[in-house]
Design an enzyme around this catalytic site. Structure first.
Site, PDB file in Angstrom:
ATOM      1  N   GLU A 245     102.839 -51.245  25.095  1.00  0.00           N
ATOM      2  CA  GLU A 245     102.380 -52.486  24.460  1.00  0.00           C
ATOM      3  C   GLU A 245     102.893 -52.497  23.029  1.00  0.00           C
ATOM      4  OE1 GLU A 245      98.556 -54.727  26.035  1.00  0.00           O
ATOM      5  OE2 GLU A 245      98.098 -52.945  24.888  1.00  0.00           O
ATOM      6  N   ASN A 369      88.568 -49.359  14.796  1.00  0.00           N
ATOM      7  CA  ASN A 369      89.289 -48.844  13.618  1.00  0.00           C
ATOM      8  C   ASN A 369      88.845 -47.442  13.230  1.00  0.00           C
ATOM      9  OD1 ASN A 369      90.648 -51.213  13.590  1.00  0.00           O
ATOM     10  ND2 ASN A 369      89.955 -51.906  11.575  1.00  0.00           N
ATOM     11  N   GLU A 370      87.526 -47.161  13.341  1.00  0.00           N
ATOM     12  CA  GLU A 370      87.037 -45.825  12.954  1.00  0.00           C
ATOM     13  C   GLU A 370      87.712 -44.757  13.815  1.00  0.00           C
ATOM     14  OE1 GLU A 370      85.141 -48.381  13.803  1.00  0.00           O
ATOM     15  OE2 GLU A 370      84.171 -48.932  11.908  1.00  0.00           O
TER      16      GLU A 370
HETATM   17  C1  LIG Z   1      88.855 -58.454  21.671  1.00  0.00           C
HETATM   18  C2  LIG Z   1      88.647 -57.299  22.619  1.00  0.00           C
HETATM   19  C3  LIG Z   1      89.285 -57.290  23.847  1.00  0.00           C
HETATM   20  C4  LIG Z   1      89.057 -56.225  24.747  1.00  0.00           C
HETATM   21  N1  LIG Z   1      89.643 -56.301  25.975  1.00  0.00           N
HETATM   22  C5  LIG Z   1      89.427 -55.295  26.863  1.00  0.00           C
HETATM   23  C6  LIG Z   1      89.977 -55.364  28.193  1.00  0.00           C
HETATM   24  O1  LIG Z   1      90.613 -56.345  28.571  1.00  0.00           O
HETATM   25  N2  LIG Z   1      89.769 -54.355  29.030  1.00  0.00           N
HETATM   26  C7  LIG Z   1      89.073 -53.232  28.666  1.00  0.00           C
HETATM   27  O2  LIG Z   1      88.972 -52.319  29.473  1.00  0.00           O
HETATM   28  N3  LIG Z   1      88.497 -53.143  27.421  1.00  0.00           N
HETATM   29  C8  LIG Z   1      88.652 -54.153  26.534  1.00  0.00           C
HETATM   30  N4  LIG Z   1      88.061 -54.100  25.273  1.00  0.00           N
HETATM   31  C9  LIG Z   1      87.180 -52.977  24.970  1.00  0.00           C
HETATM   32  C10 LIG Z   1      87.671 -52.063  23.880  1.00  0.00           C
HETATM   33  O3  LIG Z   1      88.688 -51.228  24.341  1.00  0.00           O
HETATM   34  C11 LIG Z   1      86.440 -51.297  23.407  1.00  0.00           C
HETATM   35  O4  LIG Z   1      85.548 -52.247  22.831  1.00  0.00           O
HETATM   36  C12 LIG Z   1      86.787 -50.275  22.373  1.00  0.00           C
HETATM   37  O5  LIG Z   1      87.534 -49.231  22.943  1.00  0.00           O
HETATM   38  C13 LIG Z   1      85.502 -49.686  21.718  1.00  0.00           C
HETATM   39  O6  LIG Z   1      84.620 -49.251  22.690  1.00  0.00           O
HETATM   40  P1  LIG Z   1      83.092 -49.726  22.694  1.00  0.00           P
HETATM   41  O7  LIG Z   1      83.052 -51.212  22.547  1.00  0.00           O
HETATM   42  O8  LIG Z   1      82.449 -49.115  23.887  1.00  0.00           O
HETATM   43  O9  LIG Z   1      82.456 -49.117  21.379  1.00  0.00           O
HETATM   44  P2  LIG Z   1      81.981 -47.600  21.149  1.00  0.00           P
HETATM   45  O10 LIG Z   1      83.040 -46.679  21.637  1.00  0.00           O
HETATM   46  O11 LIG Z   1      80.619 -47.449  21.716  1.00  0.00           O
HETATM   47  O12 LIG Z   1      81.927 -47.553  19.585  1.00  0.00           O
HETATM   48  C14 LIG Z   1      80.836 -48.111  18.855  1.00  0.00           C
HETATM   49  C15 LIG Z   1      81.047 -47.795  17.399  1.00  0.00           C
HETATM   50  O13 LIG Z   1      81.064 -46.377  17.214  1.00  0.00           O
HETATM   51  C16 LIG Z   1      82.253 -45.985  16.554  1.00  0.00           C
HETATM   52  N5  LIG Z   1      82.718 -44.695  17.061  1.00  0.00           N
HETATM   53  C17 LIG Z   1      82.828 -44.319  18.361  1.00  0.00           C
HETATM   54  N6  LIG Z   1      83.339 -43.079  18.457  1.00  0.00           N
HETATM   55  C18 LIG Z   1      83.570 -42.669  17.193  1.00  0.00           C
HETATM   56  C19 LIG Z   1      84.112 -41.483  16.615  1.00  0.00           C
HETATM   57  N7  LIG Z   1      84.539 -40.458  17.391  1.00  0.00           N
HETATM   58  N8  LIG Z   1      84.216 -41.411  15.269  1.00  0.00           N
HETATM   59  C20 LIG Z   1      83.812 -42.439  14.471  1.00  0.00           C
HETATM   60  N9  LIG Z   1      83.294 -43.585  14.963  1.00  0.00           N
HETATM   61  C21 LIG Z   1      83.175 -43.713  16.298  1.00  0.00           C
HETATM   62  C22 LIG Z   1      83.266 -47.081  16.862  1.00  0.00           C
HETATM   63  O14 LIG Z   1      84.258 -47.157  15.877  1.00  0.00           O
HETATM   64  C23 LIG Z   1      82.384 -48.325  16.860  1.00  0.00           C
HETATM   65  O15 LIG Z   1      82.209 -48.791  15.543  1.00  0.00           O
HETATM   66  C24 LIG Z   1      88.233 -55.142  24.385  1.00  0.00           C
HETATM   67  C25 LIG Z   1      87.589 -55.163  23.127  1.00  0.00           C
HETATM   68  C26 LIG Z   1      87.778 -56.224  22.261  1.00  0.00           C
HETATM   69  C27 LIG Z   1      87.031 -56.237  20.954  1.00  0.00           C
END
Ligand SMILES: Cc1cc2nc3c(=O)[nH]c(=O)nc-3n(C[C@H](O)[C@H](O)[C@H](O)COP(=O)(O)OP(=O)(O)OC[C@H]3O[C@@H](n4cnc5c(N)ncnc54)[C@H](O)[C@@H]3O)c2cc1C
Length: 388
Positions: A245, A369-370
């Site tokens: 990508e 971003n984190e």
């Molecule tokens: C616009 C958009 C489109 C998307 N489209 C798709 C899609 O088509 N298919 C798909 O499968 N997914 C999709 N996603 C999902 C996306 O990949 C996840 O939202 C992303 O990987 C974060 O996972 P989460 O939402 O479970 O948050 P979490 O992983 O639960 O994170 C929550 C918070 O904790 C922080 N955090 C987590 N781990 C750590 C660490 N080790 N150190 C510091 N901070 C941490 C994160 O930065 C975040 O602020 C999409 C997301 C968005 C916003």
């Protein structure tokens, strides 16, 4: 580093620009929104097919599937920039991810079936990776795929599935071996979204649109030939296709530079405000830097020199600058900022409100971003690992 393109490429750019101006489907693309309403999907399928047919997409694919041998790989960046510049819909769904997985890991039968259907706009793919308990830590995904004769039976739940409501096929990651270390027991599948047991529920977002979906998989029987790559090797398949990508960096930079022009228009009546001039200047400078970073990353990719920190750096700077820009744009509107598209007094027909509400999503999409900062620190700079 590639900063200025050559005459040949600029001629190509003019050709793409003219093509988009003549043939684009003319559907308004709200900023940031990734999933159109269902009524627009047939038109976007036709538009997708036209872009492939013209050779503007899929040029790097194998020749037997419509690719162009020896094509200048920079063209893909130019196409992405021109689609972003024209603010028209790009093809929706996870076609880049899916086609990369199929070309690198698919069987002949999978390639012969799916690639022409992606080209023709018949199949929209969605990415079925994230789960309620597995986003940043994707490898802990719990959706199960259990072998039963010549089928796998899939049970689990996915979430944040962009365009899942329009998708014909899902690029699914599921756990096939719960006893293996978590990165090793995952398999990639091409999931027919019309199979019994697949239920897609759209999620309404703050923007008022339904970009995302929850996808419930309940006893879905998938034939074994739907496996992409080897069983239990899905982590490698997914990471390899994510690395393809590549054009996102080009569209982000183009979009941001254009949006800075909007900010300048909005701020120009208050040019005697030194603080505001400084804030706008800082954002405009960041946008220019991001454009240069994007070009540097592109040139590295083209030369086969990719650094693990490259794309995450552009994505972080883009999303943070974009967020700051939309916050400033809203603040400048004062109480008028509550007027959205269609309301009397809406500034720029509500563009800022759309952009502001969506800007936070960019800080999460494609990796929070984190988490990307950890990638840069640990894998890019070799700093000590985050305690797990
Ligand atoms: C616009 C958009 C489109 C998307 N489209 C798709 C899609 O088509 N298919 C798909 O499968 N997914 C999709 N996603 C999902 C996306 O990949 C996840 O939202 C992303 O990987 C974060 O996972 P989460 O939402 O479970 O948050 P979490 O992983 O639960 O994170 C929550 C918070 O904790 C922080 N955090 C987590 N781990 C750590 C660490 N080790 N150190 C510091 N901070 C941490 C994160 O930065 C975040 O602020 C999409 C997301 C968005 C916003």
């Amino acid at each position: 580093m590639r900063i200025e393109t050559d005459a040949h490429l600029e001629q190509f750019r003019a050709e793409v620009r003219a093509f988009i101006a003549e043939h684009n489907p003319g559907i308004k693309h709200h900023t940031g929104v990734r999933a159109p309403g269902p009524d627009l999907v047939p038109e976007i399928r036709r538009w997708t097919a036209m872009l492939f047919e013209a050779g503007y997409l899929g040029a790097e694919w194998p020749e037997r599937f419509g690719g162009t041998p020896g094509v200048d790989p920079q063209r893909a960046f130019v196409v992405a920039e021109e689609i972003a510049r024209a603010r028209v819909w790009a093809p929706i769904g996870a076609y880049q991810l899916a086609s990369a997985a199929l070309i690198d890991f698919g069987t002949d039968a999978q390639e012969q079936y799916y690639l022409p259907r992606i080209r023709g706009g018949q199949d929209i793919w969605c990415q079925l990776f994230s789960e309620p308990g597995a986003g940043s830590d994707l490898a802990s995904l719990r959706t199960r795929a259990q072998l039963d004769g010549d089928h796998y039976v899939i049970d689990g739940q996915k979430v944040w599935t962009t365009n899942g409501q329009h998708a014909d096929v899902g690029y699914l990651l599921a756990r096939t071996n719960p006893d293996a270390p978590k990165h090793r027991g995952i398999t990639a599948f091409a999931l027919d979204m019309t199979l019994p047991g697949v239920q897609v529920r759209p999620l309404r977002e703050i923007t008022g649109t339904e970009d995302f979906n929850e996808v419930f998989l309940d006893g879905v029987r998938v034939p074994v030939d739907a496996v992409i790559g080897k069983v239990d090797d899905g982590w490698r398949v997914a990471n390899s296709s994510l690395a393809h990508e590549r054009t996102g960096v080009a569209s982000m930079a183009t979009e941001l530079l254009q949006n800075v022009d909007r900010l300048v228009t909005l701020a120009k009546d208050r040019s005697d405000d030194a603080g505001l001039r400084r804030d706008v200047g800082r954002i405009a400078t960041h946008a220019r830097v991001i454009d240069l970073m994007s070009k540097s990353v592109q040139s590295g990719m083209l030369a086969g020199r990719t650094d693990v920190a490259d794309a995450p750096s552009v994505k972080i700077f883009f999303s943070e600058t974009n967020l700051a820009m939309t916050e400033l744009g809203m603040a400048l509107q004062g109480s008028d900022a509550v007027a959205v598209e269609g309301d009397e007094g809406a500034v720029a027909d509500g563009w800022w409100q759309d952009a502001f509400l969506y800007a936070r999503a960019w800080t999460i999409a494609g990796g929070a971003n984190e988490v990307l900062k950890n990638v840069i620190a640990e894998r890019g700079l070799g700093l000590p690992r985050d305690p797990s």
